[in-house]
Design a protein around this motif. Structure first.
Motif, short mmCIF file in Angstrom:
data_model
loop_
_atom_site.label_atom_id
_atom_site.label_comp_id
_atom_site.label_asym_id
_atom_site.label_seq_id
_atom_site.Cartn_x
_atom_site.Cartn_y
_atom_site.Cartn_z
N ASP B 24 24.61 72.97 27.20
CA ASP B 24 25.13 72.03 26.21
C ASP B 24 24.06 71.04 25.77
OD1 ASP B 24 27.56 73.27 26.26
OD2 ASP B 24 28.60 71.72 27.41
N GLU B 25 23.32 70.53 26.75
CA GLU B 25 22.26 69.57 26.39
C GLU B 25 21.18 70.26 25.57
OE1 GLU B 25 21.23 66.53 29.57
OE2 GLU B 25 22.35 67.99 30.76
N LEU B 26 20.84 71.48 25.94
CA LEU B 26 19.86 72.24 25.16
C LEU B 26 20.28 72.31 23.70
CD1 LEU B 26 17.45 74.30 24.84
CD2 LEU B 26 19.15 76.08 25.28
N HIS B 27 21.54 72.68 23.47
CA HIS B 27 21.95 72.90 22.08
C HIS B 27 22.13 71.60 21.32
CE1 HIS B 27 22.37 77.07 23.41
NE2 HIS B 27 22.20 77.34 22.15
N HIS B 35 17.87 73.29 14.53
CA HIS B 35 18.47 74.58 14.89
C HIS B 35 19.95 74.36 15.16
CE1 HIS B 35 14.65 76.69 15.09
NE2 HIS B 35 14.14 75.67 15.75
N THR B 36 20.70 74.18 14.07
CA THR B 36 22.08 73.74 14.22
C THR B 36 23.06 74.89 14.39
OG1 THR B 36 22.27 73.72 11.81
CG2 THR B 36 21.71 71.64 12.89
N GLU B 37 22.71 76.07 13.89
CA GLU B 37 23.67 77.17 13.88
C GLU B 37 23.55 78.09 15.08
OE1 GLU B 37 26.11 77.48 11.72
OE2 GLU B 37 25.44 75.62 10.79
N VAL B 38 22.53 77.87 15.88
CA VAL B 38 22.26 78.82 16.96
C VAL B 38 23.23 78.60 18.11
CG1 VAL B 38 20.60 77.42 18.22
CG2 VAL B 38 20.37 79.90 18.19
N ARG B 39 23.67 79.70 18.72
CA ARG B 39 24.63 79.62 19.81
C ARG B 39 23.99 80.16 21.08
NH1 ARG B 39 30.15 79.73 18.67
NH2 ARG B 39 30.28 81.30 20.29
N PRO B 40 24.61 79.82 22.23
CA PRO B 40 23.99 80.23 23.50
C PRO B 40 23.61 81.70 23.55
CG PRO B 40 25.76 78.69 23.93
CD PRO B 40 25.76 78.94 22.45
N VAL B 41 24.48 82.57 23.08
CA VAL B 41 24.20 83.99 23.18
C VAL B 41 22.95 84.36 22.37
CG1 VAL B 41 25.67 84.63 21.24
CG2 VAL B 41 25.24 86.27 23.05
N HIS B 42 22.67 83.60 21.32
CA HIS B 42 21.50 83.89 20.52
C HIS B 42 20.21 83.59 21.28
CE1 HIS B 42 24.32 83.05 16.90
NE2 HIS B 42 24.40 84.30 17.31
N ALA B 45 19.51 86.44 23.45
CA ALA B 45 19.05 87.59 22.67
C ALA B 45 17.59 87.41 22.25
CB ALA B 45 19.93 87.78 21.43
N LEU B 46 17.23 86.20 21.81
CA LEU B 46 15.83 85.98 21.42
C LEU B 46 14.91 86.19 22.61
CD1 LEU B 46 16.04 82.86 19.05
CD2 LEU B 46 15.89 85.27 18.46
N GLN B 47 15.35 85.71 23.79
CA GLN B 47 14.57 85.96 25.00
C GLN B 47 14.39 87.45 25.23
OE1 GLN B 47 13.12 84.05 27.37
NE2 GLN B 47 13.70 82.01 26.66
N ALA B 48 15.46 88.19 25.01
CA ALA B 48 15.40 89.63 25.28
C ALA B 48 14.49 90.34 24.28
CB ALA B 48 16.81 90.23 25.22
N ILE B 49 14.38 89.80 23.09
CA ILE B 49 13.49 90.40 22.09
C ILE B 49 12.04 90.19 22.49
CG2 ILE B 49 12.71 90.25 19.70
CD1 ILE B 49 15.67 89.48 19.02
N GLY B 50 11.72 88.96 22.85
CA GLY B 50 10.38 88.70 23.35
C GLY B 50 9.32 88.67 22.27
N PRO B 51 8.11 88.26 22.63
CA PRO B 51 7.05 88.02 21.63
C PRO B 51 6.56 89.28 20.94
CG PRO B 51 6.18 87.79 23.85
CD PRO B 51 7.65 87.97 24.00
N TYR B 52 6.78 90.45 21.56
CA TYR B 52 6.26 91.68 20.97
C TYR B 52 7.33 92.46 20.23
CZ TYR B 52 2.75 90.36 24.36
OH TYR B 52 1.83 89.65 25.09
#
Lengths: 155, 155
Positions: B24-27, B35-42, B45-52
């Motif tokens: 909650d504090e993160l968001h 970054h107002t529209e981003v939700r925890p699950v996103h 997902a971004l972590q899972a995508i990764g830099p490559y």
DNA sequence: GTAAAGTAGTCAACGTGGTTGTCGAAACAG
DNA sequence: CTGTTTCGACAACCACGTTGACTACTTTAC
């Protein structure tokens, strides 16, 4: 100071993984006891109903969700046989949601299983470590996040 | 020995409350950074995508969900401008999902914020307590419970 | 070299848990 | 008696997950 701190993002991941592993084990064991259809959110809802029953609006308030969402969850719990609705003689608008024997059984079993799972942690970490973990979290968790305030975090 | 153990169900509640308060504090802070529209699950997902970058199927595998669910999440992230799809020249079936600059910014900011939130815990509990909490959880959490298994994120 | 098997992504239908908005019936305050 | 609030229900909608089916492409086996 000689060791680098772990990255901050590891902390929420560990907390979530710990929570998730306990919940998963709980539901594996509940399924073995015949409670195969129950989902994590139902456990929180049954807890919010409590042994004396509650109205749908009250359940929603305790869980931090709208009364409509609480009403839907009650519908599902009723279809699964965990709760029943009764008219409130003192207020014709209200309907008291009460645990059925099956609902009470589920709650009792859950408490036993959670105690056993905690004992597993004590076996792995020692009683002091587990107590310290709980103590740390109690200090750092804002009171608003307790006792039960859980929207859609599992599915 | 003179004190009774707390009930086992308190442990998952504390873990969840700790996790939830960090997220909650993160968001809240991310929203303040645009970054107002981003939700925890996103974030997961971004972590899972990764830099490559990664394919949709690979993202689903890392998150433990179906490729269809991963594909839908990628759709939403793309609509929000956090990722983009590109054809994979080495395999015409695959589409590589890559972070946009905005997606990378979100991830970088998240890492900074998580570091700061962990520092808050250190301030409240002391470095040793936080390190011990992490250490305990690492020992007790099964490796399979980690939602994101991405090698080499942020060092 | 070609046929069979496997894999990537998409579409459709559906389930679950959440949200607002609206509404009638009942309770309550004046 | 009247106006306001509250309770439960209904409807429409959204987010996130599931299976199953299907096309397009790659890989493997013969």
């Amino acid at each position: 100071m000689t060791e680098a701190d772990p990255p901050g993002y590891e902390l929420p991941l560990l907390l979530f993984a710990g929570f998730r592993s306990l919940i998963d084990e709980l539901h594996t064991e509940l399924a073995a006891l015949g409670h195969t259809e129950v989902r994590p959110v139902h456990g929180f809802a049954l807890q919010a109903i409590g042994p004396y029953g509650a109205s749908a609006t009250e359940i929603g308030r305790r869980l931090g969700v709208s009364k409509q969402a609480a009403g839907k969850t009650v519908d599902r719990l009723a279809a699964l046989g965990y709760v029943e609705r009764a008219d409130d003689p003192s207020d014709a608008r209200r309907k008291l949601v009460r645990l059925t024997p099956r609902g009470l059984d589920m709650l009792t079993r859950s408490a036993e299983i959670f105690d056993r799972l905690r004992a597993n942690w004590v076996h792995q970490l020692g009683a002091g470590q587990v107590a310290q973990l709980e103590s740390s979290l109690r200090r750092v968790v804002p009171a608003t996040a307790f006792p039960v305030d859980v929207p859609g975090w599992f599915g």
